[in-house]
Write an enzyme that holds these catalytic residues in place. Structure first.
Site, mmCIF file in Angstrom:
data_model
loop_
_atom_site.group_PDB
_atom_site.id
_atom_site.type_symbol
_atom_site.label_atom_id
_atom_site.label_comp_id
_atom_site.label_asym_id
_atom_site.label_seq_id
_atom_site.Cartn_x
_atom_site.Cartn_y
_atom_site.Cartn_z
ATOM 1 N N MET A 1 0.868 -1.256 0.003
ATOM 2 C CA MET A 1 -0.127 0.162 0.179
ATOM 3 C C MET A 1 1.045 1.212 -0.108
ATOM 4 O O MET A 1 1.381 1.740 0.973
ATOM 5 C CB MET A 1 -0.713 -0.051 1.228
ATOM 6 C CG MET A 1 -2.151 1.128 1.147
ATOM 7 S SD MET A 1 -2.835 0.821 2.942
ATOM 8 C CE MET A 1 -3.364 -0.860 2.950
ATOM 9 N N GLN A 30 6.626 -5.515 3.124
ATOM 10 C CA GLN A 30 6.922 -4.309 3.462
ATOM 11 C C GLN A 30 5.578 -3.096 2.805
ATOM 12 O O GLN A 30 4.630 -3.946 2.252
ATOM 13 C CB GLN A 30 7.813 -3.342 2.911
ATOM 14 C CG GLN A 30 7.862 -3.553 1.400
ATOM 15 C CD GLN A 30 9.292 -3.054 0.875
ATOM 16 O OE1 GLN A 30 9.901 -2.350 1.606
ATOM 17 N NE2 GLN A 30 9.572 -3.295 -0.411
ATOM 18 N N ARG A 31 5.412 -1.999 3.460
ATOM 19 C CA ARG A 31 4.332 -1.039 2.750
ATOM 20 C C ARG A 31 2.927 -1.345 3.206
ATOM 21 O O ARG A 31 1.990 -1.742 2.347
ATOM 22 C CB ARG A 31 4.435 -0.915 1.071
ATOM 23 C CG ARG A 31 5.437 -0.398 0.676
ATOM 24 C CD ARG A 31 5.732 -0.542 -0.846
ATOM 25 N NE ARG A 31 6.904 0.101 -1.318
ATOM 26 C CZ ARG A 31 7.159 0.429 -2.397
ATOM 27 N NH1 ARG A 31 6.147 -0.009 -3.566
ATOM 28 N NH2 ARG A 31 8.610 0.787 -3.098
ATOM 29 N N MET A 32 3.002 -1.383 4.379
ATOM 30 C CA MET A 32 1.532 -1.694 5.018
ATOM 31 C C MET A 32 1.105 -0.810 6.151
ATOM 32 O O MET A 32 0.759 -0.898 7.151
ATOM 33 C CB MET A 32 1.490 -3.043 5.810
ATOM 34 C CG MET A 32 1.975 -4.058 4.683
ATOM 35 S SD MET A 32 2.379 -5.836 5.908
ATOM 36 C CE MET A 32 4.037 -5.519 6.534
ATOM 37 N N PRO A 33 0.975 0.579 5.695
ATOM 38 C CA PRO A 33 1.511 1.347 4.472
ATOM 39 C C PRO A 33 2.855 1.978 4.336
ATOM 40 O O PRO A 33 3.467 1.916 5.340
ATOM 41 C CB PRO A 33 0.349 2.333 4.040
ATOM 42 C CG PRO A 33 0.152 2.874 5.445
ATOM 43 C CD PRO A 33 0.395 1.605 6.535
#
Length: 149
Positions: A1, A30-33
């Site tokens: 995200m 990764q990117r959560m968010p």
């Protein structure tokens, strides 16, 4: 995200996002968010391990993590900051009433007064971390098959 166009898109400083009631993992990287610029209220999510980081960003984002349940599997640090020339030095990362299991940790930096930017008719009460399993019970990827989802 990934939230935010790119590091150079300064209009994203006005971005305000709420990330609520999600299940992340297992096997998320990764990117959560990941947030560029702007403000994110990350509330009542379940993090079941992460490889690189759970939340991160660049360009001085403000992140309020509230009522989340973080269960570390490998990497223990929840937050990743992309520092360096032009990437920002005025971060605001705040954890409020989060639960950290298996050594998970959240490195808070910046202003202690990070609050949601909700209008009165948009505001909601955040649940406690012990409610996260129930709040996210039906969250996650759809289990689809040949006959539909």
């Amino acid at each position: 995200m990934l939230l935010g166009h790119d590091d150079g898109f300064v209009r994203d400083k006005d971005m305000k996002v709420t990330v609520a009631f999600n299940r992340f993992g297992p096997n998320c990287i990764q990117r959560m968010p990941r947030i560029r610029h702007g403000y994110a209220h990350v509330v009542n999510n379940f993090y079941d391990g992460w490889r690189d980081y759970a939340m991160g960003g660049s360009m001085n984002p403000t992140i309020k993590s509230q009522g989340n349940l973080y269960v570390a599997v490998g990497n223990k640090e929840v937050i990743w900051k992309e520092d360096g020339p032009g990437r920002g030095t005025s971060w605001n990362l705040k954890s409020v009433n989060d639960a950290f299991i298996n050594g998970a940790s959240f490195r808070q930096v910046g202003s202690a007064g990070v609050s949601p930017h909700y209008k009165p008719d948009e505001a909601f009460a955040a649940g406690n971390p012990d409610q996260v399993h129930a709040l996210t019970r039906d969250a996650g990827a759809l289990r689809c098959h040949a006959n539909g989802c």
